[in-house]
Design an enzyme around this catalytic site. Structure first.
Site, mmCIF file in Angstrom:
data_model
loop_
_atom_site.group_PDB
_atom_site.id
_atom_site.type_symbol
_atom_site.label_atom_id
_atom_site.label_comp_id
_atom_site.label_asym_id
_atom_site.label_seq_id
_atom_site.Cartn_x
_atom_site.Cartn_y
_atom_site.Cartn_z
ATOM 1 N N LYS A 70 62.307 -40.797 -11.901
ATOM 2 C CA LYS A 70 61.121 -40.154 -11.351
ATOM 3 C C LYS A 70 61.115 -38.659 -11.690
ATOM 4 O O LYS A 70 62.169 -38.064 -11.948
ATOM 5 C CB LYS A 70 61.098 -40.298 -9.828
ATOM 6 C CG LYS A 70 60.930 -41.714 -9.301
ATOM 7 C CD LYS A 70 61.008 -41.724 -7.779
ATOM 8 C CE LYS A 70 60.845 -43.125 -7.219
ATOM 9 N NZ LYS A 70 59.466 -43.630 -7.374
ATOM 10 N N ARG A 75 60.198 -54.568 -5.477
ATOM 11 C CA ARG A 75 59.757 -55.968 -5.554
ATOM 12 C C ARG A 75 60.916 -56.890 -5.949
ATOM 13 O O ARG A 75 60.925 -58.063 -5.592
ATOM 14 C CB ARG A 75 58.579 -56.080 -6.523
ATOM 15 C CG ARG A 75 58.875 -55.762 -7.952
ATOM 16 C CD ARG A 75 57.642 -55.371 -8.754
ATOM 17 N NE ARG A 75 57.121 -54.078 -8.327
ATOM 18 C CZ ARG A 75 56.023 -53.520 -8.836
ATOM 19 N NH1 ARG A 75 55.324 -54.153 -9.766
ATOM 20 N NH2 ARG A 75 55.609 -52.338 -8.414
#
Length: 495
Positions: free
Chosen positions: A273, A347
């Protein structure tokens, strides 16, 4: 757990010390008990001078009127009497806590002209006070800027039936404790709260009668949880899967199930990130925190239901052992997943946790919570969580619970046109469908791991942390989901 104020209930009586809070409806006057606390009749003049109209949660403060034994007085508007809701009373309680920031002894005279407050409404004032009083400052060496410490504050709510209000508040207080716990976990820095430490916090629920099992990396490997373990392999901190069971219902009743994403810190992994705001990724376990807070609330109030809470705890780091884009992992379900972006890791954790829950417990339904996508913030901002579901009844019940509690959700679409976006030539699926419909394709991914079990996915990226301050929350972490899911259970799955 963060310190809380003491909240008590009593019959109407003349306050003898501290601060007093009176309630006034929009365009109305003081009630009978409130008028008795203003024997000189000066408060109407204060209203006029301050142009106070009694709008919901509006506040005006003054020195105590002459001839009274207390020190200060605050008047809080209750708004339009015909429009009052459960949320309204929470807001009023929150406004009371804010008005009494620097007071140690506070008397709230819960008397509104033209209204008969129920015990539940009085209890909700107390819950609003509790929620607004939360301050996470354990690491500050100078804490005086936050006023008198919560543990040194006492609120006495005077009402028509204090015994009934006290009983109602016992449940509300259990719920408040669950919210406090969830907020504490999300606010805690990641150098203090890793997967092992988080699991220990969940293990502490055993003192309330919750059965807690903690699966280690070795046990998860035996179960074939390659999706979850792939995320964890870049960190020196070992992952954990925590299974919590509250058995308050009938012995053969199928449980309701809640599954939380618990990425204790998310660098993005190899797909790292940007540095800006990466510190917020200590809160990427807010879904897991909400599940722990919910299980605390259900157990503390002795909910008459069987409930399972499962949280997958990992840290997503970019070291030499980290998962790479292009890797293919095999989930517990046997389905294979091509890793396109290592920052789409939540996920993967949920895929194995959901499958384990479905196979192990055969629940009535599964609701998972996750700070899953930035895309949901683009779509819905900070006022609603995204709701994705394969079951209309469950979706409608969650929506109603959200309206009742103020933890609102908005249903988003699912469909084959979105599902095909996560197909890949190299495996059964890939872990991201690209920029378009990002929150939807993430939900479609999860849907592949629930089969026919009624299921809902709550994307709480915009509501669990960094949300705008409100009358009942001034904390960076909101504890979103605890009150919502407790209401879902209470309204439909108890007894």
């Amino acid at each position: 757990m963060t310190e809380k104020p003491t909240i008590a209930f009593a019959k109407f009586a003349a306050p003898k010390k501290g601060s007093v809070i009176l309630l006034v409806p929009e365009g109305g006057n003081l009630g009978q008990a409130a008028t008795a606390a203003d024997p000189a009749g000066v408060m109407p003049k204060v209203f006029a001078a301050a142009e106070f109209k009694g709008k919901l949660a509006a506040t005006v403060e003054a020195l105590a009127p002459q001839g009274t034994a207390y020190d200060r007085v605050a008047v809080i508007g209750t708004g339009n009497p015909s429009a009052l809701t459960e949320q309204s009373w929470l807001q009023i309680g929150g406004a009371a806590a804010a008005a009494a920031k620097n007071a140690g002894e506070v008397t709230v005279i819960a008397d509104v002209a033209g209204l008969e407050l129920s015990a539940r409404e009085a209890a909700n004032i107390g819950l609003g006070i509790l929620l607004r009083s939360y301050v996470f400052d354990k690491y500050k060496t100078r804490r005086d800027e936050n006023g008198i410490k919560a543990r040194d504050k006492k609120f006495t709510i005077q009402c028509a039936d204090p015994n009934a209000a006290k009983k109602a508040f016992a449940e509300a207080s259990a719920l408040g404790d669950g919210v406090y716990l969830a907020r504490d976990l999300v606010n805690e820095p990641a150098n203090v709260l890793g997967p092992v430490e988080f699991a220990a916090q969940a293990k502490a629920l055993e003192s309330l009668g919750v059965k807690v099992d903690v699966l280690t990396e070795r046990e998860m490997k035996k179960l074939g949880m390659g999706a979850l373990l792939g995320v964890a392999q870049g960190s020196v901190r070992p992952p954990r899967l925590v299974v919590m069971q509250w058995n308050g219902g009938k012995p053969k009743q199928k449980p309701v199930a809640f599954v939380g994403k618990g990425v204790v810190f998310d660098t993005g992994g190899i797909s790292i990130k940007p540095a800006a705001s990466m510190e917020d990724m200590k809160g990427d376990m807010a879904g897991a925190a909400a599940v722990v807070g919910l299980m605390h609330a259900l157990a503390a109030r002795k909910a008459k239901t069987n409930a399972v809470g499962i949280i997958g705890l990992v840290e997503n780091m970019p070291d030499g052992n980290a998962q790479r884009p292009g890797d293919i992992v095999t989930s517990m379900s046997g389905q294979t997943i091509e890793i396109i972006n290592t920052d789409a890791e939540g996920r993967l954790v949920l895929a194995d946790a959901l499958w384990y829950c479905k196979e192990q417990f055969k629940p009535q339904f599964m609701v998972n919570l996750a700070t899953l996508t930035g895309a949901i913030i683009v779509a819905l901002g900070n006022s609603h969580a995204g709701l994705f579901s394969n079951d209309d009844t469950l979706s409608e019940r969650l929506t109603a619970a959200g309206q009742a509690t103020g933890e609102k959700v908005w249903r988003m679409p699912l469909g084959s046109e979105y599902d095909k976006l996560i197909d890949t030539k190299n495996a059964d699926m890939k872990n991201t469908g690209g920029r378009q419909a990002g929150s939807i394709t993430a939900a479609q991914f999860l849907k592949r791991f629930v089969d026919d079990t009624p299921w809902a996915h709550l994307d709480v990226a915009g509501t669990a942390m960094g949300s705008p301050s409100s009358e009942i929350n001034q904390s960076w972490a909101s504890g979103f989901g605890v009150r919502l899911l407790d209401r879902l259970v209470a309204d439909h799955y108890e007894g």
